[in-house]
Design an enzyme around this catalytic site. Structure first.
Site, mmCIF file in Angstrom:
data_model
loop_
_atom_site.group_PDB
_atom_site.id
_atom_site.type_symbol
_atom_site.label_atom_id
_atom_site.label_comp_id
_atom_site.label_asym_id
_atom_site.label_seq_id
_atom_site.Cartn_x
_atom_site.Cartn_y
_atom_site.Cartn_z
ATOM 1 N N GLU A 10 0.800 -1.221 0.000
ATOM 2 C CA GLU A 10 0.000 0.000 0.000
ATOM 3 C C GLU A 10 0.834 1.273 0.000
ATOM 4 O O GLU A 10 0.538 2.208 -0.728
ATOM 5 C CB GLU A 10 -0.937 0.046 1.223
ATOM 6 C CG GLU A 10 -2.027 -0.983 1.206
ATOM 7 C CD GLU A 10 -1.723 -2.083 2.190
ATOM 8 O OE1 GLU A 10 -0.561 -2.542 2.208
ATOM 9 O OE2 GLU A 10 -2.632 -2.495 2.928
ATOM 10 N N ASP A 99 -6.019 -7.625 6.708
ATOM 11 C CA ASP A 99 -7.300 -7.381 7.347
ATOM 12 C C ASP A 99 -8.318 -7.228 6.224
ATOM 13 O O ASP A 99 -7.989 -7.391 5.047
ATOM 14 C CB ASP A 99 -7.255 -6.160 8.279
ATOM 15 C CG ASP A 99 -6.849 -4.885 7.548
ATOM 16 O OD1 ASP A 99 -6.754 -4.898 6.303
ATOM 17 O OD2 ASP A 99 -6.607 -3.868 8.212
ATOM 18 N N GLU A 101 -9.814 -4.638 4.945
ATOM 19 C CA GLU A 101 -9.531 -3.555 4.000
ATOM 20 C C GLU A 101 -8.356 -3.914 3.109
ATOM 21 O O GLU A 101 -8.387 -3.687 1.896
ATOM 22 C CB GLU A 101 -9.246 -2.262 4.766
ATOM 23 C CG GLU A 101 -9.175 -1.048 3.869
ATOM 24 C CD GLU A 101 -9.112 0.244 4.660
ATOM 25 O OE1 GLU A 101 -9.220 1.311 4.046
ATOM 26 O OE2 GLU A 101 -8.951 0.186 5.898
ATOM 27 N N TYR A 322 1.576 -5.527 13.115
ATOM 28 C CA TYR A 322 0.431 -4.818 12.539
ATOM 29 C C TYR A 322 -0.425 -4.220 13.643
ATOM 30 O O TYR A 322 -0.708 -4.866 14.656
ATOM 31 C CB TYR A 322 -0.391 -5.778 11.688
ATOM 32 C CG TYR A 322 -1.423 -5.083 10.852
ATOM 33 C CD1 TYR A 322 -1.064 -4.044 10.004
ATOM 34 C CD2 TYR A 322 -2.759 -5.455 10.908
ATOM 35 C CE1 TYR A 322 -2.012 -3.402 9.231
ATOM 36 C CE2 TYR A 322 -3.715 -4.821 10.131
ATOM 37 C CZ TYR A 322 -3.332 -3.790 9.298
ATOM 38 O OH TYR A 322 -4.270 -3.143 8.537
ATOM 39 N N ARG A 324 -3.619 -2.852 13.574
ATOM 40 C CA ARG A 324 -5.086 -2.906 13.589
ATOM 41 C C ARG A 324 -5.498 -4.322 13.988
ATOM 42 O O ARG A 324 -5.577 -5.215 13.162
ATOM 43 C CB ARG A 324 -5.658 -2.532 12.221
ATOM 44 C CG ARG A 324 -5.468 -1.066 11.890
ATOM 45 C CD ARG A 324 -6.254 -0.652 10.660
ATOM 46 N NE ARG A 324 -6.029 0.749 10.346
ATOM 47 C CZ ARG A 324 -5.100 1.205 9.519
ATOM 48 N NH1 ARG A 324 -4.300 0.351 8.908
ATOM 49 N NH2 ARG A 324 -4.960 2.498 9.290
ATOM 50 N N HIS A 369 -4.170 -11.682 13.898
ATOM 51 C CA HIS A 369 -4.133 -12.840 14.792
ATOM 52 C C HIS A 369 -3.247 -12.626 16.010
ATOM 53 O O HIS A 369 -3.105 -13.517 16.831
ATOM 54 C CB HIS A 369 -3.635 -14.063 14.025
ATOM 55 C CG HIS A 369 -4.460 -14.367 12.809
ATOM 56 N ND1 HIS A 369 -5.812 -14.557 12.868
ATOM 57 C CD2 HIS A 369 -4.123 -14.475 11.498
ATOM 58 C CE1 HIS A 369 -6.277 -14.799 11.652
ATOM 59 N NE2 HIS A 369 -5.274 -14.738 10.804
#
Length: 953
Positions: A10, A99, A101, A322, A324, A369
């Site tokens: 991204e 995730d 998104e 990560y 989120r 996770h």
């Protein structure tokens, strides 16, 4: 491995970090976020506007709920670049976040690029060399269940917003918005403000005595807890309406408390009971997105959006996992790393025999996770990264490291002792037997507290109820030990209303209710502020009157959509879709069209059968005693209304508001409200005060001796001011003869209620001529002339300033308008002008060398705000990026995103240039050519847009 592997992530920062781990056989490129979305209906191709996609960009007519996706205009260049790179690639790796998104972004990339080479989904939770190598070797396919959940959410939010927001525009104010989570979050803040508005403070008194044992003389204090066997009421014993909740509590007033304190000073006291019990405190679970935002707010003073932005940079640069997630689990590797560091830094006693395992705290934990923790198989300590991280990045990393290591450490241990004291106060009118109590905790083994202790949210203050026993050491006393009274005092208290939400406590409340998910917390909290529903007052979130109006409309006409349980069930439904246990289309059909089996009404029916919405009613908030607040087109105002209606049969007040009260000339009695008055501060008395201040005639101060007109002080929409009252003859004049009264705003430190005539006359005398200076000017023919130019001091829209001809300079304070001398004014003009294009501003900060361009990056203050530049590319700072605290990495990221978007150019059409130069027949020809060219261009653009669009099937 193939010689050419294209990896798409991204962000440019993530691309740079991963490229360093994969080597020359891989090309790593960033999509810079989403590349496709559902377009606004106004941006649809002409042929689609009349079809099933014309209303929402989503086909709701045939029950398929297909969405029309279009490549964003500013991403077309990026998509073309990715397609070019894909031509030379043998394998495509989609390495977006794991995730919902991130999965949707990967699917959109796959759809837009239409690759003809093998496609592999590459996922990881941290950006370290080991994790990236493992991810390359363990790829999978795109998870269409996760895509379905994300696209279902996106389509639902489009239907919700496009159907409900227009109702708010028509009935309250243009530009408002409604949202599945946003509207519920607004309601949470409004309900807390309603509680504060309804709150009635209760006063109560207690008594504190200070004692010393007869042997050790070690002072300690205890609070009166009972009198003649009756428990003394504390703050927690009072309801929000100011009444006692329990009849067994005795409410002390000032006289009784003073009597007890006086009697206690000469009383005989002894220890009546001593209890001691062990104290154990377990460590906190590792961070989830919610708890990280809460702690960053409490300890680092970072808002939710800022905390997530900093965490994003730490993740992309390989420092943390990560960010989120709503899972509190740690991998076995992370557990070993945390236990090892705790043992090395604090000793073996600080690590329990068995690893700690934390269960899921939130419903449907699904975003990742593992909890948020330092990246890698071996954690880097804060000392090891101190040279690499600065400011908020270092502080947040340190917080995450401490929390993770502490989660695997031993319990804190100690003991809690409670001492009860009996005092004989015979002869006291309030009672004869007093009991006082004190508790204290002694930590004998700090355990995890050696590394970390969690912050606390604001609670009600002033209730005197105490809470957990403070960590204090009490003297060693036995039952029956005699005590001397050193002093005693009676103290008055007042109960406090429920505290307002902060960003941290609002996120916590949303999590408790099951509303929203880790990826939405920060954006939701930011959105309700950006939309004007909530404003910040320090760290507290205050609901605006606009939020009251929007919430009232939703509660009265769309109660289901702002119901907490209903919103939480929608989140659970999305979790089921993500797990493959539910169907997206069936779920959207049930939400939009309703469910006959359960008699559930769908969104379509809600909007089509609105009935008559009383716009005035939903925008009215009763305050009491005939005073209401209304939200109007230009903001909130206070109004007086007739008494509420009364049922003639029963004599009971119906609750319906009467008609607005009127002034002598038949106008409603109303007054504008200052923006800084919070809803819980708006009482009936305050409303009448505002009405009195805004009366047409204002408060008369006296007569201006220069004009003979009466001077009054008034409260206006833009603040308090003074003005002259025109005579009837003057007021009747129109056109060129029209008379304008002198008017001047009060200074910030002036009070409308106390301002007097001399001060008002000074204000009306502005602008003031500071003095005259001689200026040399040059005529068009080159002749130099000397002229006298006045320097005046004036008060303007943006504050006080000096003016000399066309040259203006700002003043620091309003008082300088009266005090500044000619010499001081000339000294200001002798300095270089600070604003405008006349003088270039020096950089605010220097951030180092950009890794991509090799140029020096600086922060500058531009015409449209602060920005970062490397001399070739400029990037405006985003909301939350502060010039004083922005890091070099964040600046490089902004510049990289701007380069990826490409330059913004404005091209003049050839027809316009020709038309400008031509005349007569040539003009006509150019105009015709321009029209033809426009038609051709529009046709081509429609064709291109149609090709770029794809329908989800």
């Amino acid at each position: 491995m193939s010689a050419r592997n294209l990896v798409i992530v991204e962000s440019p920062a993530k691309a740079k970090t991963i490229a360093g781990y994969l080597g020359p056989d891989f090309v790593v490129e960033a999509s810079v976020g989403h590349i496709r979305d559902i377009p606004q209906p106004r941006d649809l191709p002409a042929e689609e506007k009349k079809g099933p996609f014309g209303r929402f960009g989503v086909n709701v007519e045939d029950g398929s709920f297909d969405a029309l996706y279009v490549v964003d205009p500013d991403k077309k260049k990026k998509v073309a670049e990715l397609k070019r790179l894909l031509k030379d690639a043998d394998t495509l790796y989609l390495a977006t976040d794991e995730d919902r998104e991130g999965e949707a972004i990967a699917w959109h990339l796959h759809e837009a690029l239409a690759p003809k080479v093998p496609v592999k989904r590459m996922v990881f939770h941290e950006i370290t060399q080991e994790a990236i190598q493992r991810a390359i070797e363990a790829t999978r396919d795109i998870d269409m269940d996760l895509v379905d959940a994300q696209e279902g959410r996106r389509i639902l939010d489009r239907l919700y917003g496009f159907d409900i927001s227009p109702v708010l525009w028509r009935k309250i104010k243009q530009g408002l918005s409604a949202g599945r989570v946003q509207s519920v979050a607004t309601r949470i803040v409004v309900e807390r403000e309603r509680e504060r508005m309804a709150f009635v403070a209760a006063s109560y008194w207690d008594v504190t005595g200070t004692f010393t044992p007869k042997t050790t003389r070690e002072e300690f204090s205890a609070r009166l807890t009972a009198l003649d066997g009756s428990r003394i009421a504390t703050g927690r014993d009072f309801a929000d309406d100011g009444t006692l909740k329990k009849a067994d509590a005795r409410h002390l007033d000032e006289a009784e408390a003073t009597q007890v304190a006086d009697a206690l000073r000469s009383a005989r006291a002894h220890v009546s009971a001593v209890t001691e019990k062990p104290y154990t405190r377990r460590p906190y679970a590792p961070f989830t997105t919610s708890t990280l935002q809460q702690e960053a707010s409490r300890k680092l003073r970072l808002g939710s959006r800022d905390a997530m932005r900093v965490a994003q940079r730490l993740y992309e640069n390989g420092y943390i996992t990560y960010m989120r997630t709503d899972s509190t689990n740690l991998s076995q590797t992370a557990i070993r790393a945390a236990r090892g560091q705790a043992r090395d830094m604090y000793g073996g006693d600080y690590v329990p025999d068995q690893p700690r395992v934390y269960g899921k705290k939130a419903k449907g934990a699904q975003e990742a996770h593992e909890a948020i923790r330092p990246a890698g198989d071996h954690f880097r300590t804060p000392a090891q990264v101190q040279g690499e991280l600065r400011g908020d990045e270092f502080r947040l990393y340190e917080l995450i490291w401490k929390r993770t290591v502490a989660s695997q450490m031993a319990d804190a241990k100690g003991s809690t002792a409670t001492i009860k004291i009996a005092a004989d106060i015979s002869g006291c009118p309030a009672g004869s037997d007093a009991e006082l109590s004190v508790s204290g905790t002694v930590i004998t083994f700090k355990g995890f507290l050696a590394a970390y202790e969690e912050g606390k949210d604001e609670t009600r203050s002033g209730d005197g109820s105490g809470g957990d026993a403070e960590e204090r050491r009490l003297p060693k006393l036995g039952e029956g030990a005699g005590l001397d009274v050193v002093r005693a005092s009676a103290d008055g208290h007042e109960t406090s209303p429920p505290p307002r939400y902060t960003e941290a406590s609002l996120v916590k409340k949303m999590e408790e209710l099951g509303i929203g998910r880790p990826s939405t917390y920060a954006s939701t909290v930011a959105t309700v502020q950006d939309r004007g529903y909530v404003r910040r007052q320090g760290s507290a979130l205050v609901a605006t009157w606009l939020a009251f109006a929007a919430t009232q409309l939703m509660e009265r006409h769309f109660p289901q959509l702002v119901d907490y349980d209903f919103t939480a069930r929608m989140e659970e439904d999305l979790d089921e879709i993500a797990a493959g246990d539910s169907d997206r289309v069936r779920w959207l059909n049930r939400f939009y069209n309703g469910d006959e089996a359960t008699s559930a009404v769908g969104l379509r029916a809600m909007v089509e059968d609105l009935g008559e919405i009383d716009a005035k009613g939903v925008s009215t908030v009763p305050i009491g005693d005939g005073i209401v607040v209304r939200v109007g087109r230009y903001g909130p105002y206070v109004e007086e209304v007739a008494p509420a209606g009364v049922d003639p049969a029963t004599g009971e007040v119906t609750g319906e508001l009467g008609e607005p009260a009127q002034t002598e000339d038949g106008k409603p009695r109303r007054a504008n409200m200052p923006e800084d008055i919070a809803p819980d501060e708006m009482t009936a008395a305050k409303g009448r005060e505002l009405l009195a201040q805004s009366a047409d005639d204002g408060r008369e101060l006296g007569t201006n001796p220069e004009t003979g007109r009466v001077v009054v002080a008034k409260a206006g929409r833009y603040g308090p001011y003074v003005t002259e009252v025109l005579t009837d003859e003057e007021a009747a004049k129109t056109g060129k003869a029209k008379v304008k009264p002198k008017t001047a705003s009060l200074f910030a430190d002036m009070d409308l209620a106390t301002i007097e005539l001399p001060t008002a006359l000074r204000l009306l005398s502005l602008p003031r001529v500071v003095g005259t200076v001689t200026e040399t000017t040059t005529d068009e023919d080159g002749t130099e002339r000397e002229a006298e130019v006045e320097i005046t001091a004036q008060n303007g829209r943006y504050g006080p300033y000096l003016k000399k001809g066309k040259d203006s300079r700002s003043l620091e304070t309003e008082q300088q308008l009266f005090d500044i001398t000619l010499e001081e004014a000339q000294a200001i003009y002798a300095q270089p002008k600070r604003r405008g294009r006349a003088a270039a501003k020096p950089p605010l900060r220097e951030l180092g060398t950009d890794p991509e361009s090799g140029n020096e990056v600086v922060v500058k203050d531009g015409r449209f705000g602060p920005y970062v530049t490397d001399g070739a590319t400029n990037a405006t700072l985003r909301r939350g990026d502060e010039p004083e605290s922005i890091t070099a990495e964040r600046a490089y990221e902004l510049l990289a995103e701007k380069r990826a978007k490409g330059p913004t150019t404005r091209k003049k059409s050839a027809a316009k240039k020709t038309a400008k130069k031509a005349s007569g027949t040539a003009k006509k020809t150019a105009k015709t050519a321009s029209g033809t060219a426009k038609k051709s261009t529009a046709k081509k653009a429609a064709s291109t847009t149609k090709k770029a669009a794809s329908k989800r099937t």
